[in-house]
Design a protein around this motif. Structure first.
Motif, PDB file in Angstrom:
ATOM      1  N   GLY A 104     -18.695 -37.829  27.616  1.00 18.40           N
ATOM      2  CA  GLY A 104     -17.855 -38.618  27.226  1.00 18.40           C
ATOM      3  C   GLY A 104     -18.866 -39.827  26.676  1.00 18.40           C
ATOM      4  O   GLY A 104     -19.061 -40.358  25.328  1.00 18.40           O
ATOM      5  N   THR A 117     -26.480 -40.064  21.435  1.00 16.42           N
ATOM      6  CA  THR A 117     -27.429 -40.052  20.135  1.00 16.42           C
ATOM      7  C   THR A 117     -28.646 -39.731  20.062  1.00 16.42           C
ATOM      8  O   THR A 117     -30.013 -38.915  18.676  1.00 16.42           O
ATOM      9  N   ARG A 118     -29.188 -39.509  21.593  1.00 15.29           N
ATOM     10  CA  ARG A 118     -30.890 -38.736  21.766  1.00 15.29           C
ATOM     11  C   ARG A 118     -31.111 -37.398  20.946  1.00 15.29           C
ATOM     12  O   ARG A 118     -32.252 -36.732  20.647  1.00 15.29           O
ATOM     13  N   GLN A 138     -12.098 -41.391  28.476  1.00 12.34           N
ATOM     14  CA  GLN A 138     -12.891 -42.746  29.275  1.00 12.34           C
ATOM     15  C   GLN A 138     -12.198 -44.239  27.940  1.00 12.34           C
ATOM     16  O   GLN A 138     -11.975 -43.694  27.275  1.00 12.34           O
ATOM     17  N   LYS A 143     -31.249 -34.317  26.710  1.00 13.66           N
ATOM     18  CA  LYS A 143     -30.925 -35.619  26.464  1.00 13.66           C
ATOM     19  C   LYS A 143     -31.798 -35.283  25.279  1.00 13.66           C
ATOM     20  O   LYS A 143     -30.926 -35.947  23.895  1.00 13.66           O
TER      21      LYS A 143
HETATM   22  P1  UTP Z   1     -26.679 -40.453  28.873  1.00 10.78           P
HETATM   23  O1  UTP Z   1     -26.598 -41.323  29.655  1.00 10.78           O
HETATM   24  O2  UTP Z   1     -27.664 -39.365  28.994  1.00 10.78           O
HETATM   25  O3  UTP Z   1     -26.139 -40.559  27.614  1.00 10.78           O
HETATM   26  O4  UTP Z   1     -25.170 -40.099  29.654  1.00 10.78           O
HETATM   27  P2  UTP Z   1     -25.378 -39.531  26.348  1.00 10.78           P
HETATM   28  O5  UTP Z   1     -24.411 -39.938  25.286  1.00 10.78           O
HETATM   29  O6  UTP Z   1     -25.315 -38.127  26.974  1.00 10.78           O
HETATM   30  O7  UTP Z   1     -26.811 -39.348  25.691  1.00 10.78           O
HETATM   31  P3  UTP Z   1     -27.604 -40.900  24.588  1.00 10.78           P
HETATM   32  O8  UTP Z   1     -28.083 -41.390  25.666  1.00 10.78           O
HETATM   33  O9  UTP Z   1     -26.816 -41.922  24.058  1.00 10.78           O
HETATM   34  O10 UTP Z   1     -28.852 -40.316  24.134  1.00 10.78           O
HETATM   35  C1  UTP Z   1     -25.660 -39.341  31.080  1.00 10.78           C
HETATM   36  C2  UTP Z   1     -24.032 -37.809  30.820  1.00 10.78           C
HETATM   37  O11 UTP Z   1     -22.867 -38.792  31.275  1.00 10.78           O
HETATM   38  C3  UTP Z   1     -22.135 -39.022  30.510  1.00 10.78           C
HETATM   39  C4  UTP Z   1     -22.387 -38.021  29.307  1.00 10.78           C
HETATM   40  O12 UTP Z   1     -21.958 -37.705  28.636  1.00 10.78           O
HETATM   41  C5  UTP Z   1     -23.484 -37.234  29.445  1.00 10.78           C
HETATM   42  O13 UTP Z   1     -23.069 -36.131  30.817  1.00 10.78           O
HETATM   43  N1  UTP Z   1     -21.129 -40.150  29.415  1.00 10.78           N
HETATM   44  C6  UTP Z   1     -22.159 -41.435  29.384  1.00 10.78           C
HETATM   45  C7  UTP Z   1     -20.044 -40.871  29.608  1.00 10.78           C
HETATM   46  O14 UTP Z   1     -19.539 -39.653  30.291  1.00 10.78           O
HETATM   47  N2  UTP Z   1     -19.937 -42.082  29.058  1.00 10.78           N
HETATM   48  C8  UTP Z   1     -20.292 -43.009  29.348  1.00 10.78           C
HETATM   49  O15 UTP Z   1     -19.896 -43.658  28.297  1.00 10.78           O
HETATM   50  C9  UTP Z   1     -22.366 -42.688  28.722  1.00 10.78           C
END
Ligand code: UTP
Length: 463
Positions: free
Chosen positions: A104, A108-109, A184, A395
């Motif tokens: 979910g 971004t990164r 979510q 990431k």
């Molecule tokens: P991260 O915290 O690494 O975030 O999520 P992200 O979205 O993958 O990447 P950034 O930080 O924006 O670059 C770790 C895991 O948790 C899920 C993400 O999809 C990933 O599998 N996640 C994160 C969710 O399902 N929901 C959220 O609100 C946040």
């Protein structure tokens, strides 16, 4: 749609500015804004912001952190490993296990315009992250002769494209009855100095996913936990979409979880260096907890044992096993999982319609983290695994120093190369190899497949 009076009463005086542009909105815009307002947990936000002065002081708490009580690789005998694997296999074969993949986040990164799960990561096959996980799960189904339910949690920006992706690709071979894709919730960004919710436009609120901990609320809304229990499902294997090295429903982890009568089990790796950017699994005030790397003071992170190894060695890789009963108990209380605050720059429109693009963090985003379930468990278990066998997250964008598509692909190739070499293969140094779980799900199956030594002189995809 709620009436204007009802909306005003939900907003209260503190958040009434959300309706400042109401008169100028079209009917469709009003509907959209009313829907957003109806979803907001105003009490939760109010409470959270009023507690601003009492934010958990991790820097201070971390001084007391101790290494977790963990099952470490060096301490596990062959017999105990076999016993645990058998337990795990039995649980899977008796349909007591389901898997959830959280997907979910906004990714971004990585900077990929589609949901991260659709990123092609197979070193030779180009299979997507979603495919890698589903293939691994189907490998487990084949191996144990059962169907295993898969839940996929999406977020506001990934939900529609993920649904379409699964539909257009025949659910990646899964039985639609055994697949649930659910979305979510979101949380609004809040002005850091006033606690007022920010508007992204006159007709919409600045919302973002409520963190992977949002799984608790989102899952309980679907009613799945009750249905699962009715069907005899006892454990939920949790993994993140961005780590294709995870072995779906790892029987060893599930077996140790059962033997340890744990409610929440987490897989960890030994940190490579003190300040590595992973959550630190520790024991604090008698509970297993995770301290984020950003909250762990450097001098604490750098503490060592007499043999020079890190005292706080356990890095979180976000692979967990939760008991369904435990999740049900946690979901019945709205504050099992605390909010974590992130200071971010969030563009917004004020009540006069003026647009602002702050260059410094102006807002607080509130997120819940799934690992905060660990201290809520009466019994939590920490299990070590080798990073080279279980952890290679995607990431950051190509070319970044760590956790990129390149490092992840290299880790996949290295793992599969090791399996093949251990089974007697000789592989030229510059050759890439990739194994599809249909061909072999683990090292044991590679051994059985190869039978006799082979030589590999070209890139080879075993499928
Ligand atoms: P991260 O915290 O690494 O975030 O999520 P992200 O979205 O993958 O990447 P950034 O930080 O924006 O670059 C770790 C895991 O948790 C899920 C993400 O999809 C990933 O599998 N996640 C994160 C969710 O399902 N929901 C959220 O609100 C946040």
């Amino acid at each position: 749609m709620l009436s204007l009076e009802q909306l005003k009463s939900l907003c209260g005086t503190e958040q009434l500015h959300l309706l400042a542009h109401w008169e100028s909105l079209t009917q469709i815009q009003r509907q959209g804004l009313a829907d957003q307002i109806a979803q907001i947990d105003f009490d939760g936000i109010g409470q959270e912001m009023s507690l601003q002065q009492q934010v958990c002081d991790w820097q201070k708490l971390a001084q007391k952190a101790e290494p977790p009580e963990a099952l470490r690789l060096v301490d596990m005998s062959h017999e105990s490993l076999v016993e645990a694997i058998v337990q795990g296999q039995q649980a899977i074969a008796s349909r007591e296990v389901a898997m959830v993949l959280v997907a979910g986040g906004q990714g971004t990164r990585l900077g990929f315009e589609l949901p991260k799960g659709m990123y092609p990561i197979g070193p030779l096959s180009g299979r997507t992250l979603f495919q890698m996980h589903v293939d691994s799960l189907r490998g487990a189904m084949r191996r144990f002769g059962v169907s295993i339910p898969l839940l996929v949690m999406t977020g506001p920006s990934t939900h529609e494209p993920t649904l379409r992706y699964f539909q257009e690709n025949a659910n990646l071979g899964l039985d639609p009855q055994e697949l649930m894709i659910f979305e979510q919730g979101t949380m609004p960004a809040v002005d850091a100095s006033t606690g007022r919710i920010l508007m992204e436009s006159p007709s919409s609120i600045a919302l973002s996913p409520d963190g992977h901990g949002g799984i608790l609320r989102a899952l309980s809304k679907t009613g799945w936990l009750e249905r699962a229990q009715d069907q005899g499902i006892k454990h939920l294997f949790y993994a993140q979409v961005d780590n294709p090295l995870v072995r779906a429903c790892d029987p060893l982890l599930i077996g140790l979880h059962r033997l340890g009568q744990s409610q929440a089990t987490t897989q960890v790796v030994e940190k490579r260096f003190a300040t590595e950017k992973v959550g630190n699994v520790v024991k604090l005030d008698g509970k297993t907890q995770i301290i984020e790397y950003s909250d762990l003071p450097e001098e604490v992170a750098k503490q060592t044992n007499p043999d020079g190894s890190l005292r706080l060695w356990a890095g979180n890789i976000a692979v967990h096993v939760f008991d369904i009963e435990f999740l049900k108990r946690c979901s019945s209380s709205s504050n099992t999982l605390p909010f974590h605050r992130a200071h971010k720059s969030v563009p917004y429109v004020d009540q006069h319609g003026q647009e602002h693009t702050p260059l410094v963090p102006n807002a607080i985003k509130l997120e819940r983290f799934v690992f905060d379930l660990l201290p809520a468990a009466d019994r939590a278990l920490v299990v070590e695994v080798l990073a080279s066998e279980a952890f290679a997250p995607v990431k950051n964008a190509i070319g970044s120093p760590t956790d990129t598509p390149e490092t992840c692909k290299a880790a996949l190739v290295n793992l599969h190369r090791r399996w093949l070499v251990n089974a007697g293969a000789e592989i030229d140094a510059d050759c890439l190899v990739e194994i599809h779980p249909n061909w072999a799900w683990d090292e044991q199956e590679v051994q059985a497949r190869l039978g006799k030594p082979i030589q590999i002189h070209a890139d080879t995809y075993f499928t």
